[in-house]
Design a protein around this motif. Sequence first.
Motif, PDB file in Angstrom:
ATOM      1  N   UNK A  64       0.809  -1.237   0.000  1.00 40.07           N
ATOM      2  CA  UNK A  64       0.000   0.000   0.000  1.00 40.07           C
ATOM      3  C   UNK A  64       0.838   1.281   0.000  1.00 40.07           C
ATOM      4  N   UNK A  65       1.958   1.293   0.723  1.00 38.98           N
ATOM      5  CA  UNK A  65       2.744   2.516   0.831  1.00 38.98           C
ATOM      6  C   UNK A  65       3.311   2.977  -0.502  1.00 38.98           C
ATOM      7  N   UNK A  66       3.477   2.035  -1.404  1.00 34.80           N
ATOM      8  CA  UNK A  66       4.077   2.385  -2.686  1.00 34.80           C
ATOM      9  C   UNK A  66       3.159   3.264  -3.529  1.00 34.80           C
ATOM     10  N   UNK A 121       3.333  10.467  -0.784  1.00 30.87           N
ATOM     11  CA  UNK A 121       4.306  10.980   0.187  1.00 30.87           C
ATOM     12  C   UNK A 121       5.177   9.864   0.800  1.00 30.87           C
ATOM     13  N   UNK A 122       5.055   8.673   0.312  1.00 30.26           N
ATOM     14  CA  UNK A 122       5.758   7.528   0.917  1.00 30.26           C
ATOM     15  C   UNK A 122       7.277   7.738   0.924  1.00 30.26           C
ATOM     16  N   UNK A 123       7.809   8.225  -0.179  1.00 30.61           N
ATOM     17  CA  UNK A 123       9.262   8.384  -0.286  1.00 30.61           C
ATOM     18  C   UNK A 123       9.787   9.352   0.782  1.00 30.61           C
ATOM     19  N   UNK A 124       9.092  10.492   0.938  1.00 29.60           N
ATOM     20  CA  UNK A 124       9.541  11.514   1.882  1.00 29.60           C
ATOM     21  C   UNK A 124       9.359  11.062   3.332  1.00 29.60           C
ATOM     22  N   UNK A 145      12.173  10.513   6.187  1.00 28.00           N
ATOM     23  CA  UNK A 145      12.050  11.137   7.502  1.00 28.00           C
ATOM     24  C   UNK A 145      12.225  10.131   8.624  1.00 28.00           C
ATOM     25  N   UNK A 146      11.608   8.981   8.463  1.00 26.96           N
ATOM     26  CA  UNK A 146      11.739   7.937   9.480  1.00 26.96           C
ATOM     27  C   UNK A 146      13.200   7.489   9.603  1.00 26.96           C
TER      28      UNK A 146
END
Length: 359
Positions: free
Chosen positions: A327-329, A333-336, A340-341
């Motif tokens: 789902x995150x793909x 905003x997944x990349x940013x 950040x994490x």
Amino acid sequence: MSKLKRSLKRPKFTKALHQAPGTMTYVGNKETKETLLEVIDYNKNHYQRYTSNSPEDAFKFEEEQNITWINIDGLNNTEEIEKLGKYYDLHPLILEDIVNTGQRPKIDEYPEYLFIVAKMLYYNSDGSINNEHLSIVVGKDYVLTFQEAGGDVFDGLRERIKIGKGRIRSNGADYLMFALLDAVIDNYFAVVDDISDKIELFEDRIFNARTEDNLVLEIQELKRTILRIRRAVFPLREVVNRLLKVNHEIIEKKTESYIRDLHDHMIQISENIDLYREMIRSLLDMYMSTISNKMNEVMKVLTIMASIFIPLTFIAGIYGMNFEYMPELQWKYSYFVLWGIMLLLFIGMIFYFKRKKWL
């Protein structure tokens, strides 16, 4: 220094094998073309110095009111040594020990004279330590000294005899014997003090050593040097101690106090050698500990870096898998967020390591 080079400096003891006791066989490595005799004949009001290559020239100095010091350089010419031995009626075993440079320092008593073997230590021009075999025969009015080659530690003594400084010209052959041993022992102090300076220098180098600096060989060479010095010095301590107990007509009562002073000096030198020997042993342990600590510091840094990147690698590994549905793909905003994490993890671990004082 290679094993081959070190072996070339050792006396060739095999040359004396299967020989009858008292046979003169030169055991050493310093061969001279001819024997040099230096004769110093003196009393309180008289001084004469004479050099020659013929032992017969020394026989004319026979006046009992004078003290005669005959110094012989060159032990490989055994025929010349034997001529002197016959003239002064030296025992064949003494002549054998004179030309045997491997003989341990000792003292032998004979009715007419004393025989002493010692080792002279002094520095050559190249900075290496010269271990010279020295034999001393002390008679009523004469002293014979035998050396392998030219060069010794007696220049100061020769000068004192020449100018008549001190007590040397007013005393007998026993005092000359003391003066010779005193010159040898004083030079021990110079050699041992130099070892002390080298140890202090090594301590400074060890604290600043890098892992690529190989000081082990230099420390081992220093260890071998102190062992060679110890083999020369410690037997002479026994000789001086026995000289204190000698009841011989050659040794006058007033000379005994000077010999006691020699004994005190030998005790001091022996204690210093034992101390420096222990310090050299600790140098190697100190060096290995220093290198080990520096390696541990390197390993700690590498371990911390690996610990920081383990969770980052874990996250990158998860999102690097080729599953069809993640789902995150699909989120813009997944990349940013992922960056950040990962940055928060990096900063948080750096803060944690500093708090634990690992960094």
